[in-house]
Design a protein around this motif. Structure first.
Motif, short mmCIF file in Angstrom:
data_model
loop_
_atom_site.label_atom_id
_atom_site.label_comp_id
_atom_site.label_asym_id
_atom_site.label_seq_id
_atom_site.Cartn_x
_atom_site.Cartn_y
_atom_site.Cartn_z
N GLN A 268 0.84 -1.20 0.00
CA GLN A 268 0.00 0.00 0.00
C GLN A 268 0.88 1.26 0.00
O GLN A 268 2.03 1.20 0.43
CB GLN A 268 -0.89 0.04 1.26
N LEU A 269 0.29 2.38 -0.44
CA LEU A 269 1.05 3.64 -0.49
C LEU A 269 0.39 4.69 0.40
O LEU A 269 -0.84 4.86 0.38
CB LEU A 269 1.13 4.13 -1.94
N LYS A 270 1.23 5.41 1.14
CA LYS A 270 0.73 6.49 2.00
C LYS A 270 0.74 7.79 1.20
O LYS A 270 1.72 8.07 0.48
CB LYS A 270 1.64 6.66 3.21
N ASP B 49 8.79 12.43 -10.60
CA ASP B 49 9.13 13.78 -11.06
C ASP B 49 8.30 14.17 -12.29
O ASP B 49 8.83 14.71 -13.28
CB ASP B 49 10.64 13.88 -11.39
N GLY B 50 7.02 13.82 -12.26
CA GLY B 50 6.10 14.21 -13.33
C GLY B 50 6.10 13.29 -14.54
O GLY B 50 5.28 13.45 -15.44
N LYS B 51 7.01 12.31 -14.58
CA LYS B 51 7.09 11.41 -15.74
C LYS B 51 6.44 10.07 -15.42
O LYS B 51 6.73 9.47 -14.37
CB LYS B 51 8.56 11.16 -16.10
N THR B 52 5.56 9.60 -16.33
CA THR B 52 4.88 8.33 -16.08
C THR B 52 5.88 7.18 -15.99
O THR B 52 6.69 6.98 -16.88
CB THR B 52 3.85 8.05 -17.19
N GLU B 53 5.77 6.43 -14.88
CA GLU B 53 6.71 5.31 -14.66
C GLU B 53 5.99 3.97 -14.78
O GLU B 53 6.55 3.00 -15.27
CB GLU B 53 7.30 5.46 -13.25
N ALA B 54 4.73 3.92 -14.35
CA ALA B 54 3.99 2.65 -14.38
C ALA B 54 2.50 2.96 -14.24
O ALA B 54 2.13 4.00 -13.69
CB ALA B 54 4.44 1.76 -13.23
N VAL C 226 2.12 -1.05 -8.99
CA VAL C 226 3.03 0.08 -9.28
C VAL C 226 3.89 0.46 -8.07
O VAL C 226 4.77 1.33 -8.17
CB VAL C 226 2.25 1.33 -9.77
N SER C 227 3.64 -0.19 -6.92
CA SER C 227 4.22 0.28 -5.66
C SER C 227 5.74 0.19 -5.62
O SER C 227 6.40 1.01 -4.99
CB SER C 227 3.62 -0.49 -4.49
N LEU D 209 3.72 9.75 -0.25
CA LEU D 209 4.73 10.11 0.76
C LEU D 209 5.64 8.94 1.10
O LEU D 209 6.81 9.12 1.39
CB LEU D 209 4.03 10.58 2.04
N ALA D 210 5.08 7.74 1.07
CA ALA D 210 5.87 6.56 1.46
C ALA D 210 5.14 5.29 1.05
O ALA D 210 3.92 5.31 0.83
CB ALA D 210 6.06 6.55 2.98
N ALA D 211 5.90 4.23 0.96
CA ALA D 211 5.28 2.90 0.82
C ALA D 211 5.11 2.37 2.23
O ALA D 211 5.87 2.74 3.13
CB ALA D 211 6.19 1.99 0.02
N ASN D 212 4.13 1.51 2.44
CA ASN D 212 4.03 0.87 3.74
C ASN D 212 5.27 0.00 3.98
O ASN D 212 6.06 -0.23 3.07
CB ASN D 212 2.74 0.04 3.82
N SER D 213 5.40 -0.50 5.18
CA SER D 213 6.67 -1.15 5.57
C SER D 213 6.75 -2.60 5.06
O SER D 213 5.80 -3.13 4.49
CB SER D 213 6.78 -1.16 7.09
N PHE D 214 7.91 -3.22 5.31
CA PHE D 214 8.10 -4.63 4.95
C PHE D 214 7.04 -5.52 5.60
O PHE D 214 6.68 -6.55 5.07
CB PHE D 214 9.49 -5.10 5.40
N ASP D 215 6.54 -5.09 6.77
CA ASP D 215 5.51 -5.91 7.46
C ASP D 215 4.30 -6.12 6.58
O ASP D 215 3.65 -7.16 6.63
CB ASP D 215 5.05 -5.21 8.75
N GLN D 216 3.94 -5.08 5.81
CA GLN D 216 2.74 -5.19 4.97
C GLN D 216 3.05 -5.63 3.54
O GLN D 216 2.15 -5.98 2.80
CB GLN D 216 2.03 -3.84 4.89
N ALA D 217 4.33 -5.58 3.15
CA ALA D 217 4.68 -5.88 1.75
C ALA D 217 4.58 -7.37 1.47
O ALA D 217 4.89 -8.20 2.32
CB ALA D 217 6.11 -5.40 1.48
#
Ligand SMILES: Cc1cc2nc3c(=O)[nH]c(=O)nc-3n(C[C@H](O)[C@H](O)[C@H](O)COP(=O)(O)OP(=O)(O)OC[C@H]3O[C@@H](n4cnc5c(N)ncnc54)[C@H](O)[C@@H]3O)c2cc1C
Length: 444
Positions: free
Chosen positions: A189-191, A214-219, A240-241, A336-344
């Motif tokens: 998940q993403l914060k 930085d404004g460029k589509t990555e996925a 995409v995470s 702002l962040a990806a969730n931690s390894f606990d949730q990955a």
């Protein structure tokens, strides 16, 4: 004297490697630091185990060396893996290409592996933490010293550490000179920054998620998007995470655009809204999207488009309708962040695959050391790809380690192919070996 193979990690890759090594006639021991083998496997696919996928779309696997991943998956293919599991007595079911055990239980996959290991006389030592590996393949463990002729490091990543993969495998590899591409959470998940997430929590809706660095589509990916009180979740976010986590780690600005009407283009969305504005002009403005999207989400979208809650639909200006269409087709959010390894579910990064032979999984640095599974710098999207990676690596590493012949280094992508036909004194023939042999002969 039998080839002594020690495998570190009783996960998906370690257990398949153990079966294959034993089938070559080796004496095999698996060392597992938790109290039970296959803990992560039991939690896969919500307990149903999506063990592979019949199609491999472009971009299904990610890692620094994509040719390496491709080569391993060509050496042990999906079809060969399916035969491996059918031979263990699993009846498999195909749900739109996603393959599951017909029992619907991950436990039956684990049990099939464990029955075979028992039948082959493989010993699994649990509660055994491997603390150090020396270059002569001797080991220091919490249950004493051990010596191997061939060693397979299949200790997993840092994702879901409760299942045993605590990252200690990276330290073991590092101490032997291997380089580690920084592991980061993936399929996670993403914060997000915006305050409105608290109001959107719990909403699920079909959407496309486009991730920008930085404004460029990555996925980008499409599927059921889930809003939480801190950000976004669901399969399209998971897919995409890994790019978000890596972008943020490198100090870039990461944003996403959420297309909440993915089945229509911008003009159709605008037309739909314009027609509604005419037809439903008597309604309260705050109910304008009633029946289009979830109520909680609708309120947020109207606010983002500058449409106040007071007044009626008739008061909404055409420019606001256009703005609303733009918001619906590309709601902007800052990650702002990806969730931690606990949730990955998995990790991106891992052991640098330039240091591993993709035709044997043997380390190019330490003769007789093999590396398998998620510990390597390779990660897949959701849908059975990560387990396929673990099975392919495990089968390949186990076959080669069990035979006990050196693969010869260095290898290049086009050299160093080995015969996997199973002629070297293994106890029994792998069901898929004809296929492998034919493929190799055809290439030579
Ligand atoms: C909740 C969840 C659901 C998932 N669902 C799916 C799915 O449906 N389909 C799919 O393809 N993928 C899925 N995955 C990903 C998949 O499970 C992993 O990619 C795969 O299991 C990795 O296998 P592995 O053998 O490399 O590592 P692991 O399965 O993690 O096994 C590593 C083993 O090594 C042991 N170990 C670690 N360090 C040491 C040490 N120092 N000494 C001794 N033992 C050690 C660990 O305890 C562990 O048992 C899911 C993951 C999670 C977390």
């Amino acid at each position: 004297m039998k080839q002594q193979v020690i495998i570190i990690g009783a996960g998906a890759s370690g257990l398949t490697a153990a079966i294959q090594a034993a089938r070559q006639g080796a004496s095999v021991t698996v060392l597992e630091h938790t109290s039970k083998p296959g803990k992560k496997l039991l939690s896969t696919g919500n307990g149903k185990c999506n063990l592979t996928n019949l199609t491999t779309p472009e971009g299904a696997y990610r890692g620094s060396q994509s040719w390496f991943i491709k080569r391993v998956l060509e050496n042990i293919t999906v079809e060969q893996t399916l035969e491996f599991f059918r031979d263990l007595g699993l009846v498999l079911t195909d749900r739109n290409g996603y393959v599951y055990p017909n029992s619907g239980q991950a436990a039956s996959v684990l049990e099939a592996l464990l029955f075979e290991l028992d039948h082959l006389g493989v010993s699994i030592i649990t509660d055994c933490q491997v603390q150090e590996i020396k270059k002569d393949l001797s080991l220091v463990t919490s249950k004493g010293k051990k010596q191997a002729d061939a060693l397979i490091l299949a200790a997993g990543s840092m994702a879901a550490p409760k299942t045993g993969s605590d990252g200690s495998g990276y330290e073991l590899a590092k101490a032997l000179g291997h380089h580690i591409i920084k592991p980061l959470p993936a399929l996670v998940q993403l914060k997000c920054r915006e305050k409105w997430y608290k109001q959107a929590a719990g909403v699920r809706t079909e959407a496309s998620v486009t991730l920008k660095i930085d404004g460029k589509t990555e996925a980008a990916d499409r599927g059921e998007l889930q809003f939480t009180d801190y950000g976004i979740s669901g399969i399209p976010v998971f897919q995409v995470s890994r790019f978000a986590a890596r972008g943020l780690d490198a100090g870039h600005k990461v944003t996403a655009e959420l297309d909440l009407l993915p089945s229509m283009d911008f003009n159709s969305a605008r037309q739909l809204l314009s027609e509604r504005a005419k037809r439903l002009d008597y309604r309260p403005a705050e109910e304008f999207l009633n029946g289009v999207l979830n109520h909680k989400l609708a309120r947020i979208l109207l606010r983002e488009a500058g449409i106040g809650s007071a007044g009626i639909v008739k008061d909404i200006a055409p420019a606001q309708i256009k703005k609303l269409a733009a918001v619906l087709k590309g709601l902007k959010t800052e990650i702002l962040a990806a969730n931690s390894f606990d949730q990955a579910q998995v990790c991106s990064g891992g052991i640098d695959t330039r240091e591993v032979d993709p035709d044997t999984m043997e380390s190019k640095l330490i003769s007789g050391l093999y590396l398998a599974g998620e510990i390597l710098d390779a990660d897949g999207i959701c849908g059975g790809y990560n387990l396929q990676w673990a099975w392919s690596c495990g089968i390949l590493a186990g076959t080669c380690a069990g035979r006990g012949t050196s693969c010869g280094h260095p290898v290049t992508p086009d050299k160093g192919k080995r015969d996997l036909s199973g002629k070297h004194g293994q106890k029994r023939r792998m069901p898929f070996e004809h296929t492998v042999m034919q493929k190799k002969q055809g290439q030579e």
